[in-house]
Design a protein around this motif. Structure first.
Motif, PDB file in Angstrom:
ATOM      1  N   LEU A 154       3.966  -0.583  -3.772  1.00 41.42           N
ATOM      2  CA  LEU A 154       4.315  -1.836  -4.455  1.00 41.42           C
ATOM      3  C   LEU A 154       5.409  -2.591  -3.701  1.00 41.42           C
ATOM      4  CD1 LEU A 154       4.191  -0.682  -8.178  1.00 41.42           C
ATOM      5  CD2 LEU A 154       2.538  -2.126  -6.961  1.00 41.42           C
ATOM      6  N   ALA A 155       6.356  -1.855  -3.091  1.00 38.38           N
ATOM      7  CA  ALA A 155       7.408  -2.499  -2.298  1.00 38.38           C
ATOM      8  C   ALA A 155       6.809  -3.195  -1.071  1.00 38.38           C
ATOM      9  CB  ALA A 155       8.454  -1.471  -1.870  1.00 38.38           C
ATOM     10  N   ILE A 156       5.806  -2.586  -0.463  1.00 40.66           N
ATOM     11  CA  ILE A 156       5.122  -3.201   0.684  1.00 40.66           C
ATOM     12  C   ILE A 156       4.463  -4.507   0.243  1.00 40.66           C
ATOM     13  CG2 ILE A 156       3.189  -2.961   2.298  1.00 40.66           C
ATOM     14  CD1 ILE A 156       3.788   0.113   2.231  1.00 40.66           C
ATOM     15  N   PHE A 157       3.748  -4.456  -0.878  1.00 37.24           N
ATOM     16  CA  PHE A 157       3.079  -5.659  -1.378  1.00 37.24           C
ATOM     17  C   PHE A 157       4.093  -6.757  -1.701  1.00 37.24           C
ATOM     18  CE2 PHE A 157       1.163  -8.285  -4.725  1.00 37.24           C
ATOM     19  CZ  PHE A 157       0.043  -8.730  -4.036  1.00 37.24           C
ATOM     20  N   GLU A 158       5.203  -6.388  -2.328  1.00 35.01           N
ATOM     21  CA  GLU A 158       6.227  -7.379  -2.680  1.00 35.01           C
ATOM     22  C   GLU A 158       6.859  -7.998  -1.432  1.00 35.01           C
ATOM     23  OE1 GLU A 158       8.748  -5.263  -5.410  1.00 35.01           O
ATOM     24  OE2 GLU A 158       7.229  -5.341  -6.990  1.00 35.01           O
ATOM     25  N   GLU A 159       7.043  -7.183  -0.384  1.00 36.55           N
ATOM     26  CA  GLU A 159       7.589  -7.718   0.873  1.00 36.55           C
ATOM     27  C   GLU A 159       6.597  -8.671   1.526  1.00 36.55           C
ATOM     28  OE1 GLU A 159      10.354  -8.452   3.881  1.00 36.55           O
ATOM     29  OE2 GLU A 159      10.595  -7.570   1.895  1.00 36.55           O
TER      30      GLU A 159
END
Length: 182
Positions: A154-159
C-alpha cells in the motif's frame, strides 16, 4: 523520506525467507520419498521434483543479497529493474496507475503510451505481460504484491499516486479497497 529522493523498492525479506523455506521444505519432503519402499519410477520422479524445488528455493533465497532495487520511483518516472533490460517509464508517458486483484494477490499496473519501440520487443513484452498478469491488460510495469507485505504494498501504491499526481496530473489513478488499516 525527502520528496526529491529516489523511492527504492526491494522485496520484503520476510516474504523471501518464508517462500524460500517453503520450497526447501517441499524439496526435502519430496526427496524423502526415495527413502520409502516404493517403485523405482516414483523414486526417480521424486528426485527430479526435489531438485526442481531446491533450485527454486536457492533462486528465491538469492534475492536476499540483491543490491539493486526491484523498482525505483523518482522525478524521472518509474524504473523496473526486474527485467533483463531495465524499463524506464517517464511520468509524461504514463496514462494510468491501478491496483488490481490477480488470483490470490494484488498487483499494481502502470499503463504507459509507449515503452517499447520494436515489434519484436513488443511481442516479447506482451507475451510475458499476458502470462504474468492473467491476461487482464497490457501494463508497461507490473508490481506483484506477492513479494510485499500489505503495508509495504500500500505504501508503494501511495508513493506512485503521490508522485504521479505531482509529475503528471493527467495520470488516472485507480485504487482497490484492500482493507486499509491505520
Amino acid at each position: 523520506m525527502n520528496k526529491n529522493q529516489d523511492y527504492e523498492i526491494f522485496p520484503d525479506k520476510f516474504r523471501i525467507i518464508m517462500t524460500g523455506t517453503t520450497f526447501a521444505f517441499f524439496a526435502i519432503a519430496i526427496g524423502a520419498i526415495t527413502l520409502l519402499r516404493t517403485n523405482f519410477v516414483w523414486k526417480i520422479l521424486a528426485v527430479i521434483f526435489a531438485v526442481l524445488f531446491m533450485i527454486a528455493a536457492v533462486r528465491i533465497f538469492k534475492e536476499l543479497w540483491v543490491k539493486t532495487p526491484a523498482y525505483v520511483i523518482n522525478a524521472t518516472g518509474v524504473t523496473d529493474n526486474t527485467q533483463k533490460v531495465p524499463v524506464v517509464v517517464p511520468w509524461a508517458e504514463m496514462m494510468k496507475i491501478e491496483m488490481v486483484p490477480n488470483n490470490a494477490v494484488m498487483q499494481i499496473g502502470i499503463l504507459a503510451q509507449k515503452t517499447v519501440t520494436s515489434q519484436t520487443e513488443k511481442t516479447h513484452v506482451l507475451t510475458k505481460n499476458l502470462f504474468t498478469n492473467g491476461n487482464m491488460a497490457f501494463y508497461s510495469v507490473m508490481i506483484d504484491g506477492f513479494k510485499y507485505s500489505k503495508k509495504h504494498f500500500l505504501a508503494i501504491f501511495e508513493e506512485l499516486q503521490r508522485q504521479g499526481v505531482q509529475h503528471n496530473p493527467k495520470i488516472l489513478v485507480s485504487g482497490y479497497n484492500v482493507g486499509r488499516e491505520k
